[in-house]
Write a protein that holds these residues in place. Structure first.
Motif, PDB file in Angstrom:
ATOM      1  N   ALA A  59       1.073  -1.465   0.213  1.00 17.91           N
ATOM      2  CA  ALA A  59       0.262  -0.036  -0.069  1.00 17.91           C
ATOM      3  C   ALA A  59       0.825   1.730   0.272  1.00 17.91           C
ATOM      4  O   ALA A  59       0.723   2.191  -0.687  1.00 17.91           O
ATOM      5  CB  ALA A  59      -0.790  -0.101   0.971  1.00 17.91           C
ATOM      6  N   VAL A  60       1.994   0.640   0.701  1.00 17.93           N
ATOM      7  CA  VAL A  60       2.460   2.686   0.897  1.00 17.93           C
ATOM      8  C   VAL A  60       3.916   2.692  -0.464  1.00 17.93           C
ATOM      9  O   VAL A  60       3.110   3.710  -1.089  1.00 17.93           O
ATOM     10  CB  VAL A  60       3.473   2.473   2.260  1.00 17.93           C
ATOM     11  N   ALA A  61       4.284   1.784  -1.247  1.00 17.79           N
ATOM     12  CA  ALA A  61       4.783   1.582  -2.142  1.00 17.79           C
ATOM     13  C   ALA A  61       4.244   1.896  -3.505  1.00 17.79           C
ATOM     14  O   ALA A  61       4.520   2.597  -3.837  1.00 17.79           O
ATOM     15  CB  ALA A  61       5.366   0.205  -2.487  1.00 17.79           C
ATOM     16  N   THR A  62       2.672   1.133  -3.184  1.00 15.38           N
ATOM     17  CA  THR A  62       1.757   2.406  -4.821  1.00 15.38           C
ATOM     18  C   THR A  62       1.441   3.461  -4.714  1.00 15.38           C
ATOM     19  O   THR A  62       1.142   4.079  -5.553  1.00 15.38           O
ATOM     20  CB  THR A  62       0.817   0.919  -4.447  1.00 15.38           C
ATOM     21  N   THR A  63       1.108   3.698  -3.547  1.00 11.98           N
ATOM     22  CA  THR A  63       0.602   5.377  -3.156  1.00 11.98           C
ATOM     23  C   THR A  63       2.136   6.010  -3.361  1.00 11.98           C
ATOM     24  O   THR A  63       1.729   6.987  -4.023  1.00 11.98           O
ATOM     25  CB  THR A  63       0.529   5.479  -1.273  1.00 11.98           C
ATOM     26  N   LEU A  64       3.475   5.746  -2.975  1.00 13.03           N
ATOM     27  CA  LEU A  64       4.478   6.779  -3.450  1.00 13.03           C
ATOM     28  C   LEU A  64       4.798   6.684  -4.776  1.00 13.03           C
ATOM     29  O   LEU A  64       5.019   7.339  -5.510  1.00 13.03           O
ATOM     30  CB  LEU A  64       5.748   6.080  -2.887  1.00 13.03           C
ATOM     31  N   ALA A  65       4.151   5.527  -5.507  1.00 11.40           N
ATOM     32  CA  ALA A  65       4.099   4.940  -6.498  1.00 11.40           C
ATOM     33  C   ALA A  65       3.790   5.890  -8.003  1.00 11.40           C
ATOM     34  O   ALA A  65       3.572   6.428  -8.562  1.00 11.40           O
ATOM     35  CB  ALA A  65       4.403   4.033  -7.168  1.00 11.40           C
ATOM     36  N   VAL A  66       2.242   6.250  -7.266  1.00  8.49           N
ATOM     37  CA  VAL A  66       1.218   6.654  -8.284  1.00  8.49           C
ATOM     38  C   VAL A  66       1.893   8.397  -7.702  1.00  8.49           C
ATOM     39  O   VAL A  66       1.247   8.986  -9.004  1.00  8.49           O
ATOM     40  CB  VAL A  66      -0.353   6.433  -7.045  1.00  8.49           C
ATOM     41  N   VAL A  67       1.489   8.413  -6.993  1.00 10.89           N
ATOM     42  CA  VAL A  67       1.607  10.340  -7.079  1.00 10.89           C
ATOM     43  C   VAL A  67       3.220  10.303  -7.119  1.00 10.89           C
ATOM     44  O   VAL A  67       3.257  11.881  -8.135  1.00 10.89           O
ATOM     45  CB  VAL A  67       2.122  10.551  -5.216  1.00 10.89           C
ATOM     46  N   ILE A  68       4.115   9.961  -7.465  1.00  7.53           N
ATOM     47  CA  ILE A  68       5.289   9.934  -7.946  1.00  7.53           C
ATOM     48  C   ILE A  68       5.534  10.243  -9.530  1.00  7.53           C
ATOM     49  O   ILE A  68       6.215  10.636 -10.859  1.00  7.53           O
ATOM     50  CB  ILE A  68       6.713   9.523  -7.595  1.00  7.53           C
ATOM     51  N   GLY A  69       4.974   8.378  -9.768  1.00 12.45           N
ATOM     52  CA  GLY A  69       4.729   8.389 -11.777  1.00 12.45           C
ATOM     53  C   GLY A  69       3.403   9.727 -12.221  1.00 12.45           C
ATOM     54  O   GLY A  69       4.249   9.804 -13.176  1.00 12.45           O
ATOM     55  N   THR A  70       2.381  10.194 -11.644  1.00  9.82           N
ATOM     56  CA  THR A  70       1.542  10.914 -11.849  1.00  9.82           C
ATOM     57  C   THR A  70       2.522  12.598 -12.202  1.00  9.82           C
ATOM     58  O   THR A  70       1.960  12.808 -13.025  1.00  9.82           O
ATOM     59  CB  THR A  70       0.093  11.163 -10.857  1.00  9.82           C
ATOM     60  N   THR A  71       2.779  12.912 -10.972  1.00  4.84           N
ATOM     61  CA  THR A  71       4.190  14.613 -11.839  1.00  4.84           C
ATOM     62  C   THR A  71       4.403  14.017 -12.236  1.00  4.84           C
ATOM     63  O   THR A  71       4.830  15.076 -13.296  1.00  4.84           O
ATOM     64  CB  THR A  71       4.384  13.829 -10.107  1.00  4.84           C
ATOM     65  N   ALA A  72       5.319  12.893 -12.753  1.00  6.37           N
ATOM     66  CA  ALA A  72       6.436  12.904 -13.795  1.00  6.37           C
ATOM     67  C   ALA A  72       5.469  12.983 -15.571  1.00  6.37           C
ATOM     68  O   ALA A  72       6.498  13.632 -15.889  1.00  6.37           O
ATOM     69  CB  ALA A  72       7.259  11.279 -13.508  1.00  6.37           C
ATOM     70  N   ALA A  73       4.756  12.132 -15.481  1.00  3.47           N
ATOM     71  CA  ALA A  73       4.177  11.831 -16.492  1.00  3.47           C
ATOM     72  C   ALA A  73       3.375  13.624 -16.922  1.00  3.47           C
ATOM     73  O   ALA A  73       3.567  14.157 -17.887  1.00  3.47           O
ATOM     74  CB  ALA A  73       2.736  10.994 -16.099  1.00  3.47           C
ATOM     75  N   VAL A  74       2.785  14.219 -15.826  1.00  2.00           N
ATOM     76  CA  VAL A  74       2.568  16.042 -16.092  1.00  2.00           C
ATOM     77  C   VAL A  74       3.749  17.013 -16.035  1.00  2.00           C
ATOM     78  O   VAL A  74       3.341  17.606 -17.200  1.00  2.00           O
ATOM     79  CB  VAL A  74       1.743  16.223 -14.500  1.00  2.00           C
ATOM     80  N   VAL A  75       5.219  16.416 -15.816  1.00  3.62           N
ATOM     81  CA  VAL A  75       6.047  17.046 -15.874  1.00  3.62           C
ATOM     82  C   VAL A  75       6.407  16.347 -17.555  1.00  3.62           C
ATOM     83  O   VAL A  75       6.805  17.282 -19.061  1.00  3.62           O
ATOM     84  CB  VAL A  75       7.184  16.684 -15.142  1.00  3.62           C
ATOM     85  N   ILE A  76       6.744  15.412 -17.813  1.00  2.00           N
ATOM     86  CA  ILE A  76       6.498  14.539 -19.461  1.00  2.00           C
ATOM     87  C   ILE A  76       6.122  15.011 -20.916  1.00  2.00           C
ATOM     88  O   ILE A  76       6.514  15.745 -21.553  1.00  2.00           O
ATOM     89  CB  ILE A  76       6.511  13.459 -19.227  1.00  2.00           C
ATOM     90  N   VAL A  77       4.849  15.895 -20.685  1.00  7.81           N
ATOM     91  CA  VAL A  77       3.871  16.041 -21.575  1.00  7.81           C
ATOM     92  C   VAL A  77       4.007  18.003 -21.452  1.00  7.81           C
ATOM     93  O   VAL A  77       3.634  18.360 -22.076  1.00  7.81           O
ATOM     94  CB  VAL A  77       2.374  15.518 -21.330  1.00  7.81           C
ATOM     95  N   SER A  78       4.885  18.264 -20.062  1.00  2.00           N
ATOM     96  CA  SER A  78       4.468  19.663 -19.620  1.00  2.00           C
ATOM     97  C   SER A  78       4.949  20.493 -21.386  1.00  2.00           C
ATOM     98  O   SER A  78       5.284  21.512 -21.455  1.00  2.00           O
ATOM     99  CB  SER A  78       4.854  20.030 -19.010  1.00  2.00           C
ATOM    100  N   ARG A  79       6.651  19.506 -21.774  1.00  2.31           N
ATOM    101  CA  ARG A  79       7.142  19.871 -22.997  1.00  2.31           C
ATOM    102  C   ARG A  79       8.163  21.437 -22.692  1.00  2.31           C
ATOM    103  O   ARG A  79       8.802  22.337 -22.951  1.00  2.31           O
ATOM    104  CB  ARG A  79       6.643  20.783 -24.298  1.00  2.31           C
ATOM    105  N   THR A  80       8.818  20.919 -21.557  1.00  7.02           N
ATOM    106  CA  THR A  80       9.720  21.607 -20.572  1.00  7.02           C
ATOM    107  C   THR A  80      10.883  21.159 -20.503  1.00  7.02           C
ATOM    108  O   THR A  80      11.034  20.244 -20.962  1.00  7.02           O
ATOM    109  CB  THR A  80       9.229  22.073 -19.293  1.00  7.02           C
ATOM    110  N   ARG A  81      12.017  22.373 -19.884  1.00  5.76           N
ATOM    111  CA  ARG A  81      13.378  21.322 -20.560  1.00  5.76           C
ATOM    112  C   ARG A  81      13.969  20.684 -19.639  1.00  5.76           C
ATOM    113  O   ARG A  81      14.464  19.701 -20.124  1.00  5.76           O
ATOM    114  CB  ARG A  81      14.436  22.559 -19.784  1.00  5.76           C
ATOM    115  N   SER A  82      12.818  20.361 -18.238  1.00  6.98           N
ATOM    116  CA  SER A  82      13.071  19.316 -17.381  1.00  6.98           C
ATOM    117  C   SER A  82      12.287  17.576 -18.166  1.00  6.98           C
ATOM    118  O   SER A  82      12.995  16.758 -17.521  1.00  6.98           O
ATOM    119  CB  SER A  82      13.145  19.562 -15.990  1.00  6.98           C
TER     120      SER A  82
END
Length: 269
Positions: A59-82
């Protein structure tokens, strides 16, 4: 997909069916069948402790993975330098096997590992990440690997279905957080739920990560099942099958809850 589905059902159904028969005493290794639930009640303390550890870590690992993965996905599609850096790191992480990732995390976070040496901390002053009471290293490894998987599938959803809605909301004056809350999150909810279910089930049944980075007692379900199965006494085989069957039931329960939650999402309807 029917041929692949039938083949999967035959293989998985045969394995789970044989496990269930052995757990209930209908398929003994030696001797005559003696139906019963003795395999489930032989080690009640160890079994309930293993269930608690496995569910907590997953449960803890999945919660962290969802938060980190969703944030990373938003950053990836934002088309910024990072975004390119995050996308490259996520792609690289997905290709690393869990066994190698677990060994890497162990070498990094152990009391004599790379990180405490870089920070100049003595082993006794370093938190017990590996083999500690909070299962920190195992949670870090599972969250790290599964966050890359969730980022991959959420990025696909964001890039194919939601970009037009996001641009429309931006033209109408919606801010970044408003677009995330009212556009991105509702439309990606089915993908996030499915990814979370897959990550949870994998973390629940992961053997190598918890065996390498976890404590020796209490044992999680997969570690307990393997230890009982490899015991010198054949009497422990039904107990190992019972532990494995409990793990399957918990995994199926998680999948059922996921489909129940999916039916309530607006995007699914």
């Amino acid at each position: 997909m029917l041929p692949a589905v039938v083949l999967s059902l035959v293989v998985l159904g045969g394995g789970v069916g044989a496990t269930a028969l052995q757990a209930f005493g209908l398929l003994p290794v030696v001797g005559r069948p003696t139906p019963g639930v003795e395999a489930f009640t032989a080690r009640p303390g160890e079994l309930f402790a293993a269930i608690g550890v496995s569910l907590g870590v997953a449960a803890v690992a999945t919660t962290l993975a969802v938060v980190i993965g969703t944030t990373a996905a938003v950053v990836i599609v934002s088309r910024t330098r990072s975004s390119r850096v995050v996308a490259a790191l996520g792609t690289l992480t997905v290709t690393i096997p869990h066994l190698i990732a677990a060994a890497t995390v162990g070498l990094l976070l152990s009391d004599a590992g790379v990180l405490p040496r870089l920070l100049g901390m003595a082993p006794e002053a370093w938190a017990p990440w590996v083999g500690g009471p909070l299962w920190g290293a195992a949670i870090v490894e599972l969250a790290w690997k599964e966050s890359a998987f969730i980022a991959l599938i959420v990025t696909g959803t964001l890039a194919t279905r939601i970009q037009t809605y996001d641009e429309t909301a931006a033209l109408l004056g919606a801010g970044r957080m408003q677009r995330f809350r009212h556009v991105l999150l509702p439309l990606t909810a089915p993908t996030i739920l499915i990814g979370a279910a897959i990550s949870f089930v994998y973390a629940l049944g992961s053997y190598e990560v918890l065996w390498l980075l976890g404590r020796t007692s209490p044992e999680p379900l997969p570690v307990l099942a393997v230890r009982l199965f490899q015991g010198v006494s054949l009497d422990s085989r039904p107990e190992a099958a019972a532990v494995a069957l409990v793990t399957c039931v918990l995994a199926l329960g998680a999948v059922a809850l996921t489909f129940g939650a999916l039916r309530r999402t607006a995007a699914w309807r």
